[in-house]
Design an enzyme around this catalytic site. Sequence first.
Site, PDB file in Angstrom:
ATOM      1  N   CYS A  59      14.479   7.130 -19.649  1.00 40.51           N
ATOM      2  CA  CYS A  59      15.596   7.730 -20.371  1.00 40.51           C
ATOM      3  C   CYS A  59      15.166   8.566 -21.572  1.00 40.51           C
ATOM      4  O   CYS A  59      15.973   9.318 -22.121  1.00 40.51           O
ATOM      5  CB  CYS A  59      16.577   6.646 -20.821  1.00 40.51           C
ATOM      6  SG  CYS A  59      17.447   5.840 -19.461  1.00 40.51           S
ATOM      7  N   SER A  60      13.916   8.441 -21.993  1.00 42.59           N
ATOM      8  CA  SER A  60      13.420   9.240 -23.114  1.00 42.59           C
ATOM      9  C   SER A  60      12.722  10.514 -22.662  1.00 42.59           C
ATOM     10  O   SER A  60      12.143  11.230 -23.489  1.00 42.59           O
ATOM     11  CB  SER A  60      12.456   8.407 -23.971  1.00 42.59           C
ATOM     12  OG  SER A  60      13.113   7.329 -24.587  1.00 42.59           O
TER      13      SER A  60
END
Length: 380
Positions: A156-157
């Site tokens: 997700c980063s």
Amino acid sequence: MYQPAITGHGVFTPTQVITNDELVVAFNAYAERWNAEHAEAIAAGEAEPMGPSSSDFILNASGIEQRFVMDKDGVLDPARMYPRLPARPDEAPGIMAEMALDAAQKALAMAGRSGTDIDLIICAASNHERAYPAIAIEIQQLLGAGGFAFDMNVACSSATFGIQAASDMIRAGSARAALVVCPEICSGHLEWRDRDCHFIFGDVATAVLIEPSEAAKGPRFDILSTRCATQFSNNIRNNDGFLRRTHDQMEDRRDMQFMQNGRKVFKEVLPLVSSHIAAHLHAEGWEADDLKRLWLHQANKTMNDFIGRKVLGRTPEPEEQPNILQDYANTSSAGSIIAFSKHSDDLTEGDRGVICSFGAGYSVGSVLIERRARPPANPQ
């Protein structure tokens, strides 16, 4: 050294939508089928019956009201519960590349650029539809771009890590115009038959164009600082990979899809992200009151509300911390960029904000940006 800036951004949104009510009908039909098939084991106490879901449960747990997906019918089929996205011939564009191309073209149009202006593409996403050739290189070909391209995965980063990598290369002069694209087909790695997570994800693609600030043709956001951090954890995990498929080809492996220990994630990630942003602001001499906007990873409304309060020292106003979660659900790396793309045009000269994403790894990335509404002195 050059000053990197975001000069364009774009979002590709699928045309198909699944509301909470629609999803609940499909999930509960599946649960009834499963309970009927395992009735004897349930009666003998050897298995627990599968409980139903509800729209209220989903909204209260996440803040999600709907999600966009690439294939609705497959997900809502109780006998299937996953999207129908057949493999394409090798000579045909991949699904992720097509999604990214749409978002990239919107970012280029905003900046007044074309594909031939680009010499770096980073495809940053939590899952890729193949191992190689890189999706980014395929996007490079579709755009007619030069230079080089590569894929990146920090779950997700991925978007903020991609922005840091691209910004560093712009700053150093090893690239003159970079696209960071995040095509996320999250519906493909979600276990739609698991009540604890069946509502979480949606599909989307985003793109940001990063150039030297002085090369911008119009308004832009100068990237003043980036910071990334990782800390190993198994609390968000997906074991899918060629080794697993080779050795366990015929098994229904639950661990080859998205899995998380939600309670531990809440307990461990929230202080990690809050302290990360605070430390980044402090290192650059910024105060919380300097922030006009927080564009946070769109995973869960409760998480974002907590982080916003911690960072600002008070409850953020809705416009200070925009959420798109209710419409898009969790779109992994793309979430913070959707929020930025849809809630940044109103900022004026000198307004400051933070783009922050966080997730599996654990990983967290933050980008400090400042609005430049006036054109550069010598636009190129």
